[in-house]
Scaffold this motif. Structure first.
Motif, mmCIF file in Angstrom:
data_model
loop_
_atom_site.group_PDB
_atom_site.id
_atom_site.type_symbol
_atom_site.label_atom_id
_atom_site.label_comp_id
_atom_site.label_asym_id
_atom_site.label_seq_id
_atom_site.Cartn_x
_atom_site.Cartn_y
_atom_site.Cartn_z
ATOM 1 N N TYR A 9 -11.562 -1.124 -2.223
ATOM 2 C CA TYR A 9 -11.062 -0.264 -1.786
ATOM 3 C C TYR A 9 -11.199 0.090 -0.392
ATOM 4 N N PHE A 10 -13.082 0.020 0.117
ATOM 5 C CA PHE A 10 -13.689 0.577 0.751
ATOM 6 C C PHE A 10 -13.123 -0.444 1.381
ATOM 7 N N SER A 11 -12.739 -1.570 1.747
ATOM 8 C CA SER A 11 -11.849 -2.726 2.813
ATOM 9 C C SER A 11 -10.104 -2.305 3.442
ATOM 10 N N VAL A 12 -9.934 -1.678 2.229
ATOM 11 C CA VAL A 12 -8.106 -0.760 2.430
ATOM 12 C C VAL A 12 -8.378 -0.105 3.436
ATOM 13 N N VAL A 13 -9.461 1.307 2.817
ATOM 14 C CA VAL A 13 -10.026 1.977 3.687
ATOM 15 C C VAL A 13 -9.943 1.973 4.908
ATOM 16 N N LEU A 14 -10.913 0.960 5.611
ATOM 17 C CA LEU A 14 -11.620 0.599 6.880
ATOM 18 C C LEU A 14 -10.219 0.588 7.962
ATOM 19 N N SER A 15 -9.733 -0.888 6.931
ATOM 20 C CA SER A 15 -8.476 -1.693 7.687
ATOM 21 C C SER A 15 -7.621 -0.348 7.950
ATOM 22 N N ILE A 16 -7.185 0.912 7.086
ATOM 23 C CA ILE A 16 -6.478 1.105 7.929
ATOM 24 C C ILE A 16 -6.579 2.685 8.533
ATOM 25 N N PHE A 17 -8.373 2.797 8.301
ATOM 26 C CA PHE A 17 -8.410 4.120 9.355
ATOM 27 C C PHE A 17 -8.336 3.237 10.951
ATOM 28 N N MET A 58 0.567 -3.080 10.113
ATOM 29 C CA MET A 58 1.282 -3.984 9.100
ATOM 30 C C MET A 58 0.324 -5.212 8.322
ATOM 31 N N LEU A 59 0.719 -5.857 9.503
ATOM 32 C CA LEU A 59 0.160 -7.494 8.807
ATOM 33 C C LEU A 59 -1.224 -6.787 7.589
ATOM 34 N N LEU A 60 -2.287 -6.294 8.339
ATOM 35 C CA LEU A 60 -3.398 -6.393 8.457
ATOM 36 C C LEU A 60 -3.333 -5.680 6.973
ATOM 37 N N ILE A 61 -3.164 -4.366 7.118
ATOM 38 C CA ILE A 61 -2.965 -3.233 5.983
ATOM 39 C C ILE A 61 -2.360 -4.181 4.817
ATOM 40 N N ASN A 62 -0.847 -4.760 4.583
ATOM 41 C CA ASN A 62 -0.802 -5.420 3.633
ATOM 42 C C ASN A 62 -1.097 -6.234 3.186
ATOM 43 N N SER A 63 -2.075 -7.399 4.276
ATOM 44 C CA SER A 63 -3.183 -8.272 4.226
ATOM 45 C C SER A 63 -4.200 -7.757 2.510
ATOM 46 N N ILE A 103 -1.018 4.844 -2.010
ATOM 47 C CA ILE A 103 -1.428 6.075 -0.856
ATOM 48 C C ILE A 103 -2.264 7.276 -1.020
ATOM 49 N N LYS A 104 -3.143 7.348 -1.682
ATOM 50 C CA LYS A 104 -4.103 7.740 -1.920
ATOM 51 C C LYS A 104 -5.186 6.562 -0.875
ATOM 52 N N LEU A 105 -5.540 5.783 -0.740
ATOM 53 C CA LEU A 105 -7.017 4.979 -0.146
ATOM 54 C C LEU A 105 -5.530 5.391 1.405
ATOM 55 N N GLY A 106 -3.942 5.397 1.660
ATOM 56 C CA GLY A 106 -3.987 6.018 3.028
ATOM 57 C C GLY A 106 -4.396 6.696 3.812
ATOM 58 N N LEU A 107 -3.612 7.558 2.721
ATOM 59 C CA LEU A 107 -4.655 8.928 3.123
ATOM 60 C C LEU A 107 -5.481 9.571 3.260
ATOM 61 N N ILE A 108 -6.502 8.275 2.434
ATOM 62 C CA ILE A 108 -7.672 8.594 3.107
ATOM 63 C C ILE A 108 -8.632 8.170 4.418
ATOM 64 N N GLY A 109 -8.169 7.347 4.367
ATOM 65 C CA GLY A 109 -8.054 6.032 6.453
ATOM 66 C C GLY A 109 -7.688 7.168 7.159
ATOM 67 N N ALA A 110 -6.360 7.628 6.867
ATOM 68 C CA ALA A 110 -5.376 8.243 8.037
ATOM 69 C C ALA A 110 -6.150 9.894 8.683
ATOM 70 N N GLY A 111 -6.635 10.219 7.482
ATOM 71 C CA GLY A 111 -7.607 11.502 7.692
ATOM 72 C C GLY A 111 -9.134 11.144 8.208
ATOM 73 N N LEU A 112 -10.034 10.583 8.147
ATOM 74 C CA LEU A 112 -10.358 9.766 8.944
ATOM 75 C C LEU A 112 -9.782 9.278 10.153
ATOM 76 N N ALA A 113 -9.157 8.435 10.404
ATOM 77 C CA ALA A 113 -8.246 8.088 11.765
ATOM 78 C C ALA A 113 -8.289 9.094 12.435
ATOM 79 N N ILE A 114 -7.661 10.707 11.743
ATOM 80 C CA ILE A 114 -7.482 12.125 12.719
ATOM 81 C C ILE A 114 -8.738 12.440 12.741
ATOM 82 N N ILE A 115 -9.599 12.567 12.395
ATOM 83 C CA ILE A 115 -11.145 12.970 13.090
ATOM 84 C C ILE A 115 -11.443 12.165 14.070
ATOM 85 N N ALA A 116 -10.903 10.855 13.764
ATOM 86 C CA ALA A 116 -12.203 10.049 15.148
ATOM 87 C C ALA A 116 -11.084 10.542 16.010
ATOM 88 N N VAL A 117 -9.623 10.645 16.404
ATOM 89 C CA VAL A 117 -8.903 10.668 16.902
ATOM 90 C C VAL A 117 -9.541 12.030 17.661
#
Length: 291
Positions: free
Chosen positions: A17-25, A179-184, A219-233
Motif C-alpha cells: 500500500y505504501f509503495s502504491v501511495v508513494l508512486s501515486i504521490f 500510467m505505467l508506474l501506477i499501473n505496475s 481509489i482510496k489509495l489514489g485519493l491519499i496520494g493525490a491529497g499528498l500531491a496537492i499539499i506538496a504542489v
C-alpha cells in the motif's frame, strides 16, 4: 507459526500500500507542478518581459509642459505598464555616484537629457509590437532617441516558446510514465490477492462483485496520494510565490483549483483503470496459470 505468518502478510500488505501511495504521490506531484507551470506560463513570461525597460530621451529644447502632455498621452495607451520621468539633473547625480566623479563640474555643463523610463505590458513586448511603439515615439520631433534591448526581447520570446513547448512534451511523457508506474504498483498489489480472487470466483461470485473492493481500495489509495500531491504542489507554489511575489501565484485561486481538481481526477482515473484491468487479468486466468 500462523501468527508470525499473519504478521508477515500484514507487513507485506502495508508495504505494498505504501509503495502504491508513494508512486501515486510522486507522479501526481510532478504532473501537478508541470500543470501549474503550463497554466501560468503566460504570466511567468509576461513577468520577465515587463522587466525589460524602454527609455525615451528628449531633446534639450523640450519644455516641462511638453513632457507633461507627452506623459499624459502615453498613459492613455494599453501598452503601458508603468512610467517614470527622470530629470537630467537626477540622472547626472546617479551617474556621478556610479562613476565616482563629478563629470558635470569637469565638462562645465550637464550633457544628459530628460527621459522617460517605461515598462510595457507583456503582451506588447514582441519584436513587431515593440518596434511599432518605438517608431511611434520617434515620430515626435521632441524625442531624440528611444533605447531598449532588442536582442533581449528576441531572446526572451524565443526561449519562452521553446520552454513552453518542451514542458508540454515532458508533461505528456510524465503522463505516460505515470500510467505505467501506477499501473505496475497496483498490479503487484492485486497479484498478492490472486488466489483470493480465484477462490471467490470458484464459489460463484460475479466478476463485478470481486472487482469492486479492489477498485474502491485503489481509489482510496489514489485519493491519499493525490491529497499528498496537492499539499506538496501548494507548498512548492508558496515557495515560488515567496521568491517571485510579482507572479501572485498563491492569489490565483482559479489556477490552484484547476490543478488540485485535476490531480484528484487523474489520481482516481488512473487507479480505477489500472485496478480494473489488473483484476480482469486474474479473473480471466485459469487456476493452473496462477502459479
Amino acid at each position: 507459526m500462523s501468527k508470525s505468518y499473519e504478521r508477515f502478510q500484514k507487513r507485506r500488505l502495508i508495504s505494498s500500500y505504501f509503495s502504491v501511495v508513494l508512486s501515486i504521490f510522486l507522479v501526481l506531484f510532478l504532473l501537478g507542478s508541470l500543470g501549474m507551470f503550463v497554466i501560468n506560463a503566460e504570466k511567468i513570461s509576461n513577468t520577465f518581459k515587463e522587466n525589460i525597460p524602454m527609455t525615451i530621451f528628449f531633446k534639450d529644447e523640450v519644455k516641462e509642459t511638453d513632457l507633461e502632455k507627452i506623459q499624459s498621452e502615453i498613459k492613455e495607451h494599453a501598452y503601458l505598464k508603468d512610467l517614470k520621468f527622470v530629470h537630467k539633473d537626477s540622472a547626472a547625480v546617479e551617474h556621478q555616484q556610479t562613476i565616482g566623479e563629478n563629470f558635470v563640474h569637469f565638462l562645465g555643463y550637464n550633457p544628459l537629457q530628460h527621459s522617460f523610463d517605461i515598462h510595457l505590458n507583456g503582451a506588447y513586448v514582441q519584436k513587431d509590437s515593440i518596434k511599432n511603439i518605438e517608431l511611434t515615439f520617434k515620430e515626435n520631433p521632441l524625442v531624440d532617441d528611444v533605447i531598449y534591448d532588442q536582442e533581449l526581447v528576441t531572446l526572451v520570446n524565443d526561449n519562452v516558446e521553446k520552454v513552453t513547448f518542451w514542458v508540454l512534451i515532458v508533461s505528456a511523457a510524465f503522463a505516460l510514465i505515470s500510467m505505467l508506474l501506477i499501473n505496475s504498483s497496483l498490479r503487484l498489489s492485486v497479484y498478492s490477492n490472486r488466489f483470493i480472487i480465484k477462490t471467490m470466483q470458484m464459489v460463484g461470485a460475479t466478476k463485478s462483485f470481486i472487482r469492486r473492493p479492489f477498485v474502491w481500495r485503489s481509489i482510496k489509495l489514489g485519493l491519499i496520494g493525490a491529497g499528498l500531491a496537492i499539499i506538496a504542489v501548494l507548498a512548492l507554489t508558496s515557495y515560488v510565490d515567496k521568491h517571485l511575489p510579482t507572479l501572485g501565484l498563491m492569489k490565483d485561486y482559479k489556477s490552484i483549483g484547476i490543478v488540485s481538481i485535476g490531480i484528484l481526477i487523474v489520481g482516481i482515473i488512473i487507479t480505477w483503470i489500472s485496478t480494473y484491468f489488473a483484476t480482469q487479468r486474474f479473473l480471466n486466468l485459469k487456476s493452473d496459470d496462477l502459479y
